[in-house]
Design an enzyme around this catalytic site. Structure first.
Site, PDB file in Angstrom:
ATOM      1  N   ASN A  28      73.217  42.660  47.284  1.00 30.12           N
ATOM      2  CA  ASN A  28      74.036  41.500  47.611  1.00 30.12           C
ATOM      3  C   ASN A  28      72.897  40.265  47.675  1.00 30.12           C
ATOM      4  O   ASN A  28      72.670  39.440  48.709  1.00 30.12           O
ATOM      5  CB  ASN A  28      74.617  41.500  48.748  1.00 30.12           C
ATOM      6  CG  ASN A  28      75.751  40.270  49.068  1.00 30.12           C
ATOM      7  OD1 ASN A  28      75.582  39.647  50.192  1.00 30.12           O
ATOM      8  ND2 ASN A  28      76.470  40.334  48.183  1.00 30.12           N
ATOM      9  N   HIS A  30      70.678  37.131  47.404  1.00 30.35           N
ATOM     10  CA  HIS A  30      70.755  35.597  47.601  1.00 30.35           C
ATOM     11  C   HIS A  30      69.501  34.919  46.999  1.00 30.35           C
ATOM     12  O   HIS A  30      68.536  35.732  46.757  1.00 30.35           O
ATOM     13  CB  HIS A  30      71.194  35.249  49.000  1.00 30.35           C
ATOM     14  CG  HIS A  30      70.429  35.802  49.872  1.00 30.35           C
ATOM     15  ND1 HIS A  30      69.133  35.528  49.979  1.00 30.35           N
ATOM     16  CD2 HIS A  30      70.819  36.781  50.803  1.00 30.35           C
ATOM     17  CE1 HIS A  30      68.582  36.404  51.166  1.00 30.35           C
ATOM     18  NE2 HIS A  30      69.512  37.255  51.508  1.00 30.35           N
ATOM     19  N   ASP A  31      69.392  33.720  47.175  1.00 29.19           N
ATOM     20  CA  ASP A  31      68.230  32.847  46.481  1.00 29.19           C
ATOM     21  C   ASP A  31      66.962  33.457  47.473  1.00 29.19           C
ATOM     22  O   ASP A  31      66.016  33.111  46.858  1.00 29.19           O
ATOM     23  CB  ASP A  31      68.324  31.584  46.999  1.00 29.19           C
ATOM     24  CG  ASP A  31      69.310  30.997  45.757  1.00 29.19           C
ATOM     25  OD1 ASP A  31      69.723  31.667  44.832  1.00 29.19           O
ATOM     26  OD2 ASP A  31      69.740  29.627  46.016  1.00 29.19           O
ATOM     27  N   HIS A  33      66.199  36.440  48.200  1.00 28.04           N
ATOM     28  CA  HIS A  33      65.637  37.643  47.537  1.00 28.04           C
ATOM     29  C   HIS A  33      65.043  37.424  46.161  1.00 28.04           C
ATOM     30  O   HIS A  33      63.952  37.676  45.932  1.00 28.04           O
ATOM     31  CB  HIS A  33      66.901  38.563  47.249  1.00 28.04           C
ATOM     32  CG  HIS A  33      67.396  39.316  48.424  1.00 28.04           C
ATOM     33  ND1 HIS A  33      68.868  38.997  48.706  1.00 28.04           N
ATOM     34  CD2 HIS A  33      67.040  40.346  49.098  1.00 28.04           C
ATOM     35  CE1 HIS A  33      69.164  39.731  49.778  1.00 28.04           C
ATOM     36  NE2 HIS A  33      68.186  40.645  50.043  1.00 28.04           N
ATOM     37  N   LYS A 145      60.167  37.066  55.644  1.00 28.28           N
ATOM     38  CA  LYS A 145      59.842  36.818  56.892  1.00 28.28           C
ATOM     39  C   LYS A 145      61.017  36.893  57.959  1.00 28.28           C
ATOM     40  O   LYS A 145      60.932  36.646  59.009  1.00 28.28           O
ATOM     41  CB  LYS A 145      58.748  35.497  57.005  1.00 28.28           C
ATOM     42  CG  LYS A 145      57.442  35.943  56.664  1.00 28.28           C
ATOM     43  CD  LYS A 145      56.670  34.612  57.226  1.00 28.28           C
ATOM     44  CE  LYS A 145      55.351  34.473  56.666  1.00 28.28           C
ATOM     45  NZ  LYS A 145      54.722  33.306  56.782  1.00 28.28           N
TER      46      LYS A 145
END
Ligand code: PAF
Length: 275
Positions: A28, A30-31, A33, A145
């Protein structure tokens, strides 16, 4: 991008791959990742992403079953980000027998903060990450992080096991209103999504107060919890801790991070900001 669902297939493909970077995920994507994937490309000749929703790190009643699985869209994003290999095993490949050997991080790291509210979570994380390290044998591995405590546990695990893997932390990626990107943001209703940036604003206020010289950590933490409650949240914790080991700071300590977890409706969000 090559997609592997077996350990043998992945290992065969990685022979003579040069320097390998690993980015473990539960999919799933997103930016946040994708920023990690891009960062990984700068660290290695080959980037291996993994997608595996790890049952061991979910408690009964948590969102393992409903965790969003978006494999086709994830593959497109990974290929576009320059990832060379995706390892996406099923449970039988990862855990062919009950995983009776597990990594038990020390309680002072694993039973505080998120570990207090999700008992066993970091055992599940450390165990699957150790397995992925053995399977991929990367030179470097990247973790966001946003999961600050997870990053600390993994860094310490690698150090104590003398594992020759460099651990790199990626900065949290945020929406324009400050909300940290997370797969769980997708659970929010429109009204909750509008409220969600409060978590970032509250943490920002704590950081500003510490930078301005405030030193009564308890007052700051309680103030932040009240502000969340006023917006309809149910906070688990807001905590100022030492960046290095997430232990309680004393009055004059520097190098702090403020971490929070809170429930908005049925969705539990976490975030943190380094001071
Ligand atoms: O951060 C995550 O997505 C997971 O905890 C990880 C590191 C992929 C282990 O399952």
């Amino acid at each position: 991008m090559q997609i592997h669902d077996t350990i043998a297939g992945l290992r065969g493909a990685l022979k003579n791959a040069g320097r390998v970077a690993l980015v473990p995920t539960m999919g799933n994507l997103h930016d946040g990742h994708i920023a990690l994937m891009t960062q990984a490309c700068d660290h290695a000749d080959q980037v291996v992403a993994t997608i595996f929703v790890n049952r061991l790190q979910f408690r009964p009643g948590e969102d393992f079953e409903k965790y969003p699985r978006t494999f086709a869209a994830d593959c497109e994003r990974l290929a576009a980000a320059g990832v060379g290999h995706l390892f996406a095993p099923d449970e039988a490949e990862m855990y062919p027998e009950p995983q009776t050997y597990q990594i038990e991080p020390p309680p002072e790291q694993a039973n505080i903060l998120d570990g207090e509210f999700r008992p066993g979570h970091f055992r599940g994380v450390a165990t699957v990450v150790m397995k992925l390290f053995q399977i991929v044998q990367p030179d470097v591995a990247l973790f966001g992080k946003k999961d600050y405590q997870q990053l600390m546990v993994i860094r310490n695990m690698v150090r104590e096991f003398n594992s020759p893997i460099e651990i790199v932390g990626g900065e949290t990626v945020r929406a324009t209103d400050g909300l940290a990107l997370s797969s769980r943001n997708g659970y929010l209703s429109a009204a909750e999504r509008a409220e969600a940036p409060r978590l970032f604003r509250v943490l920002t206020k704590v950081v500003e107060a510490v930078r301005a010289g405030a030193q009564d950590w308890g007052v700051l933490e309680r103030g932040a919890m009240s502000e969340l409650q006023a917006g309809g949240w149910m906070p688990d914790y807001v905590a100022l801790r030492k960046k290095l080991d997430l232990q309680l700071p004393s009055a004059h300590d520097s190098g702090l991070v403020v971490l929070a977890a809170a429930r908005l409706g049925s969705t539990r969000l976490i975030d943190n900001l380094e001071v």
